[in-house]
Scaffold this active site. Structure first.
Site, PDB file in Angstrom:
ATOM      1  N   THR A  64      -3.029   4.359  -7.423  1.00  5.63           N
ATOM      2  CA  THR A  64      -2.059   3.403  -7.962  1.00  5.63           C
ATOM      3  C   THR A  64      -2.047   2.117  -7.135  1.00  5.63           C
ATOM      4  OG1 THR A  64      -0.737   5.246  -8.770  1.00  5.63           O
ATOM      5  CG2 THR A  64       0.337   3.106  -8.732  1.00  5.63           C
ATOM      6  N   CYS A  65      -2.186   2.238  -5.824  1.00  7.31           N
ATOM      7  CA  CYS A  65      -2.203   1.039  -4.975  1.00  7.31           C
ATOM      8  C   CYS A  65      -3.430   0.185  -5.280  1.00  7.31           C
ATOM      9  CB  CYS A  65      -2.177   1.428  -3.502  1.00  7.31           C
ATOM     10  SG  CYS A  65      -0.649   2.253  -3.014  1.00  7.31           S
ATOM     11  N   THR A  66      -4.561   0.822  -5.479  1.00  4.08           N
ATOM     12  CA  THR A  66      -5.773   0.094  -5.828  1.00  4.08           C
ATOM     13  C   THR A  66      -5.585  -0.611  -7.164  1.00  4.08           C
ATOM     14  OG1 THR A  66      -7.144   1.649  -4.578  1.00  4.08           O
ATOM     15  CG2 THR A  66      -8.258   0.304  -6.254  1.00  4.08           C
ATOM     16  N   LEU A  99      -3.159  -3.695  -6.658  1.00  6.96           N
ATOM     17  CA  LEU A  99      -3.722  -4.848  -5.959  1.00  6.96           C
ATOM     18  C   LEU A  99      -4.885  -5.475  -6.718  1.00  6.96           C
ATOM     19  CD1 LEU A  99      -3.340  -3.683  -2.269  1.00  6.96           C
ATOM     20  CD2 LEU A  99      -1.792  -5.028  -3.675  1.00  6.96           C
TER      21      LEU A  99
END
Length: 156
Positions: free
Chosen positions: A45-47, A50
């Site tokens: 999810t962070c990838t 961003l």
């Protein structure tokens, strides 16, 4: 510390992916800042979050905004993450968790890990005032990018 829309954003200085210090207040009178706290580099999810910011950089530039991503990862880890995902904005290490704490964006326990940044987003205008904030308890959710962009558009 409770923060409200219209209040002064807590200032901070953190290391970027090259180990250089970046201070939020240095952007005052120059550019609006979108601060994106994220739990952990290289997680799905962070990838996604961003890379979404990366892919919309022309829009943010047109809205006179700088993106800053912050996590508790070391700046060494963030350097590799930035390189692997070809991120075109600043990543800062809050390894000591001071800024995540100031912004009420820190999990006490995140899958057994103590002190991981929550997924949270803030728009700080050129005067250093918070114009938008969203702190998500569910790390699988993405920030409301449309609301962030509308806030920036309204500042233009």
């Amino acid at each position: 510390m409770t923060m409200e829309i219209g209040s002064k954003a807590p200032d901070f200085t953190l290391q970027d992916t090259e180990g250089e210090e970046v201070t939020l207040s240095d952007f005052e009178e120059k550019v609006n800042v979108v601060v994106l706290f994220f739990p952990l580099a290289f997680s799905n999810t962070c990838t996604n979050e961003l890379c979404t910011a990366r892919d919309n950089m022309k829009l943010y530039n047109s809205l006179d905004a700088k993106i800053i991503g912050i996590s508790v990862d070391s700046f060494f880890c963030l350097r590799e993450f930035k390189k692997s995902e070809n991120l075109n904005f600043t990543l800062l290490s809050d390894f000591n968790k001071q800024v995540s704490t100031k912004y009420n964006a820190l999990y006490d326990d995140y899958y057994g890990m103590k002190g991981v940044s929550k997924r949270a987003s803030f728009v700080v205008d050129k005067q250093g005032t918070i114009r938008f904030q969203e702190i998500l308890d569910d790390s699988s959710e993405l920030p409301n990018f449309k609301a962030i962009q509308k806030t920036l558009s309204d500042l233009s």
